[in-house]
Design an enzyme around this catalytic site. Sequence first.
Site, short mmCIF file in Angstrom:
data_model
loop_
_atom_site.label_atom_id
_atom_site.label_comp_id
_atom_site.label_asym_id
_atom_site.label_seq_id
_atom_site.Cartn_x
_atom_site.Cartn_y
_atom_site.Cartn_z
N LYS A 22 0.75 -1.40 -0.01
CA LYS A 22 -0.04 -0.09 0.13
C LYS A 22 0.70 1.37 0.06
CE LYS A 22 -1.73 1.70 3.96
NZ LYS A 22 -1.42 3.13 4.40
N ASN A 23 1.77 1.29 0.66
CA ASN A 23 2.58 2.43 1.03
C ASN A 23 3.52 2.97 0.05
OD1 ASN A 23 1.29 3.11 3.35
ND2 ASN A 23 2.54 2.45 4.66
N ARG A 91 -5.12 10.71 3.93
CA ARG A 91 -3.81 11.46 4.29
C ARG A 91 -2.67 11.09 3.46
NH1 ARG A 91 -2.09 13.93 8.07
NH2 ARG A 91 -0.23 13.89 7.34
N CYS A 115 -4.67 12.45 12.52
CA CYS A 115 -5.45 11.33 12.54
C CYS A 115 -5.22 10.56 14.09
CB CYS A 115 -5.11 10.33 11.61
SG CYS A 115 -3.54 9.34 11.86
N ARG A 120 0.30 14.64 12.90
CA ARG A 120 0.80 14.38 11.64
C ARG A 120 0.85 15.76 10.77
NH1 ARG A 120 -1.24 8.66 9.44
NH2 ARG A 120 0.66 9.10 8.15
N PRO A 121 1.73 16.83 11.01
CA PRO A 121 1.76 17.78 10.32
C PRO A 121 2.49 17.52 9.23
CG PRO A 121 3.28 17.93 12.00
CD PRO A 121 2.77 16.64 12.37
N ILE A 122 2.36 18.79 8.09
CA ILE A 122 2.95 18.33 6.70
C ILE A 122 4.09 19.57 6.61
CG2 ILE A 122 1.15 17.19 5.74
CD1 ILE A 122 0.54 19.98 4.18
N ASP A 123 4.51 20.13 7.94
CA ASP A 123 5.35 21.33 7.60
C ASP A 123 6.78 21.05 6.83
OD1 ASP A 123 7.44 20.87 10.26
OD2 ASP A 123 5.86 19.45 9.58
N LEU A 124 7.21 19.59 6.83
CA LEU A 124 8.38 19.50 6.15
C LEU A 124 8.33 19.34 4.49
CD1 LEU A 124 9.68 16.72 8.67
CD2 LEU A 124 10.63 18.96 8.28
N ASP A 306 4.76 0.63 12.00
CA ASP A 306 3.44 -0.04 11.57
C ASP A 306 3.38 -1.52 11.98
OD1 ASP A 306 3.51 1.70 8.33
OD2 ASP A 306 3.09 2.22 10.20
N ILE A 328 7.79 7.26 16.68
CA ILE A 328 7.26 8.10 15.19
C ILE A 328 6.18 8.93 15.68
CG2 ILE A 328 7.00 7.53 13.22
CD1 ILE A 328 9.88 7.07 13.61
N ARG A 398 -8.53 -0.83 4.45
CA ARG A 398 -7.62 0.24 4.00
C ARG A 398 -6.40 -0.47 3.61
NH1 ARG A 398 -6.26 4.07 7.52
NH2 ARG A 398 -4.91 4.67 5.84
C1 EPZ Z 1 4.10 6.92 6.11
O1 EPZ Z 1 3.50 7.92 6.57
C2 EPZ Z 1 3.28 5.64 6.19
N1 EPZ Z 1 1.97 6.07 5.36
C3 EPZ Z 1 2.66 5.40 7.51
O2 EPZ Z 1 2.10 4.22 7.38
C4 EPZ Z 1 3.98 5.24 8.31
O3 EPZ Z 1 3.51 4.93 9.80
C5 EPZ Z 1 4.81 6.25 8.18
O4 EPZ Z 1 5.26 6.66 6.96
C6 EPZ Z 1 6.05 6.24 9.05
O5 EPZ Z 1 6.92 5.13 8.58
C7 EPZ Z 1 2.16 6.03 3.84
O6 EPZ Z 1 3.43 5.65 3.28
C8 EPZ Z 1 1.03 6.45 3.10
P1 EPZ Z 1 6.21 10.41 8.11
P2 EPZ Z 1 4.00 9.47 6.61
O7 EPZ Z 1 5.84 11.58 7.42
O8 EPZ Z 1 4.96 9.62 5.44
C9 EPZ Z 1 6.31 13.61 11.52
C10 EPZ Z 1 0.13 2.66 7.68
O9 EPZ Z 1 -0.14 2.20 8.80
N2 EPZ Z 1 6.08 14.81 10.48
O10 EPZ Z 1 7.32 9.78 7.86
O11 EPZ Z 1 2.87 10.51 6.61
C11 EPZ Z 1 4.92 12.75 11.64
O12 EPZ Z 1 4.16 13.42 12.49
C12 EPZ Z 1 0.56 4.03 7.86
O13 EPZ Z 1 0.39 2.27 6.77
C13 EPZ Z 1 6.41 16.22 10.75
O14 EPZ Z 1 6.64 16.56 11.85
O15 EPZ Z 1 4.88 9.57 7.90
C14 EPZ Z 1 5.52 11.67 12.47
O16 EPZ Z 1 5.89 11.82 13.78
C15 EPZ Z 1 0.21 4.85 9.29
N3 EPZ Z 1 6.50 17.13 9.69
C16 EPZ Z 1 7.01 11.45 11.60
O17 EPZ Z 1 7.34 12.96 11.20
C17 EPZ Z 1 6.20 16.70 8.24
O18 EPZ Z 1 6.01 17.40 7.52
C18 EPZ Z 1 7.11 10.57 10.64
O19 EPZ Z 1 6.14 10.62 9.68
C19 EPZ Z 1 5.75 15.42 8.03
C20 EPZ Z 1 6.10 14.38 9.22
#
Ligand code: EPZ
Length: 420
Positions: A22-23, A91, A115, A120-124, A306, A328, A398
Site C-alpha cells: 500500500k505505502n 492522508r 489522525c 501528523r503535520p506536513i510542515d516538512l 506500522d 514516531i 484500507r
Molecule cells: C508513512 O506516513 C506511512 N504512510 C505510514 O503508514 C507510516 O507509519 C509512516 O510513513 C512512518 O513509517 C504511507 O506511506 C501512506 P512520516 P507519513 O511523514 O509519510 C512527522 C500505515 O499504517 N512529520 O514519515 O505520513 C510525523 O508527524 C501508515 O500504513 C512532521 O513532523 O509519515 C511523524 O511523527 C500509518 N512533519 C514522523 O514525522 C512533516 O511534514 C514520521 O512521519 C511530516 C512528518
Amino acid sequence: MDSLLIKGGVPLHGDVTISGAKNAVLPIMAATLLTRERCIIRRVPNLSDVTFMGQILSSLGAEVKREENTLEVRAAKVKGMGDYELIRKMRGSICILGPLLARLHKARVSLPGGCVIGSRPIDLHLKGLEALGAKITIEAGYVVAQAKRLTGTDMFLGGRSGPTVLGTANIMMAATLAEGVTIIESAACEPEVVDLAKFLTAMGAKISGAGSPTITITGVSELHGAEHEVIPDRVEAATFAIAAAATGGEVTIHGVRPEHFHAVLDKLKESGVKIVRNGPALTVSKASRLKPVDITTLPYAGFPTDVQAQMMVLMVLTQGISIITERIFESRFMHVSELARLGADIAIEGPSAIVKGGRALSGAPVMASDLRASAALVIAGMVARGSTLVKRIYHLDRGYENIDEKLRKLGARIERVEET
Ligand code: EPZ
C-alpha cells in the site's frame, strides 16, 4: 458496516502470498501525474485506499483503468485541484502536491487532517517545496502552491522524529521536473521510497541515492510513461509472521522480501520464534518458549511503527515483561485499551507501554481505531479463548487485501458479519 467475528484457539497452518505494498503504490499512483503518457502499474493491492487514490486521480482529470491487480493511468490532461473531501479523507493523498506543482506550477490540495495516531503535520513537505521555489499559502482548508518554475537546491528534510516518508516522496517527485540539481539530506530510506525512485527512473527521471539519507535528483524537462511492478507489502508480511507465532502455528509466507523487514524478523528470532528462509519464501513457526523483548519504533531500517501494535499482542503472550516504545507517532497506543478488554495487562508510561505478559486472553467485543490497531485486534482474537467481535473493520480494508479470506485459508475461524 462490517465487523469480524473470530473464534480463537486455532493455530494457523499453510501458505499465504503477500500482496503489493500500500505505502509504495499510493505515491507511485501520484507520480503518474508527472507525465501525459500512459503508465502501467502491476501487483496493485485491492484496498480502499487504492480505490480512493484512483478516484482522486480521476477527479484531477486522469483516466484510470483497473483490471484485477493491474492499474493503467493516463494523465493526459490534469487540473490543479481535486475533490476536497476525497483528498481530505485519505492522508496519503498529500503526495499529489509535489507532482501537480511540478507539472502545472500550481496546485490546490485540501490539507490532510490529523489522525488518531498523531497530529501528523506536513510542515516538512511545505518546507521542501518552498525551498524549490514554490509560494505556499493555506486558504480555506487548502494548501495553495504556485511557482513560476521549480529550481533544484540542497535541503535538510529531517524533523523532530527523523525523516518523513511521504515528505521525501513529494519532494523527490517535484524535483524530477525542476531546473538543476536537488539534494535531499535526511531523506527517508524506506523500501517504498526506493520503489518510487525506481518507477520515476523508469519514467526518465535522474535520481541517485534512494535508500540512503542523501538523495540527488537532476531535473529533466519532461517524463514519459512507464511500467512497474510494486514491491511486496513488508507490513502485511510482518503481520502474518506475528499471527503465525502468536497462534502457535506454522505458516509459509510467499512473494516476500525479507530484507525489507529485517528489524522485525530479528526481534521475532530474539523472542524465540522459528524463522526459516527458502528463496522468496519464509516459514514462521511457534517458539518453544516465547520470550519478552523490548521494542523501540524508529525510521527505516529500525523497527517499523506500522508493526508495533501487532508485536504488542505477541508480547502479551510471553511469561514476562517487555517495554514497547513508540518514537514516531505520539498517540499510537489506541489498541492498548482494547487489548485490555481481552484481558491483557499493559500500562502506558509516556512514549512506552509496559506489557506484563502471561495472562490468558478471552474473547470480547472490541473496536478498531486505526489500520494497524485493527490488525493487532484480529491477531489477539485468533489467540483468545471464545469469540471476539472486531468492529469498524473498514480500517483493516484500507491496508490488508482480503485478510479474512487469507486467514481462513490458514485455518482461522473468522467471518465478516454485518454490524448490528
Ligand atoms: C508513512 O506516513 C506511512 N504512510 C505510514 O503508514 C507510516 O507509519 C509512516 O510513513 C512512518 O513509517 C504511507 O506511506 C501512506 P512520516 P507519513 O511523514 O509519510 C512527522 C500505515 O499504517 N512529520 O514519515 O505520513 C510525523 O508527524 C501508515 O500504513 C512532521 O513532523 O509519515 C511523524 O511523527 C500509518 N512533519 C514522523 O514525522 C512533516 O511534514 C514520521 O512521519 C511530516 C512528518
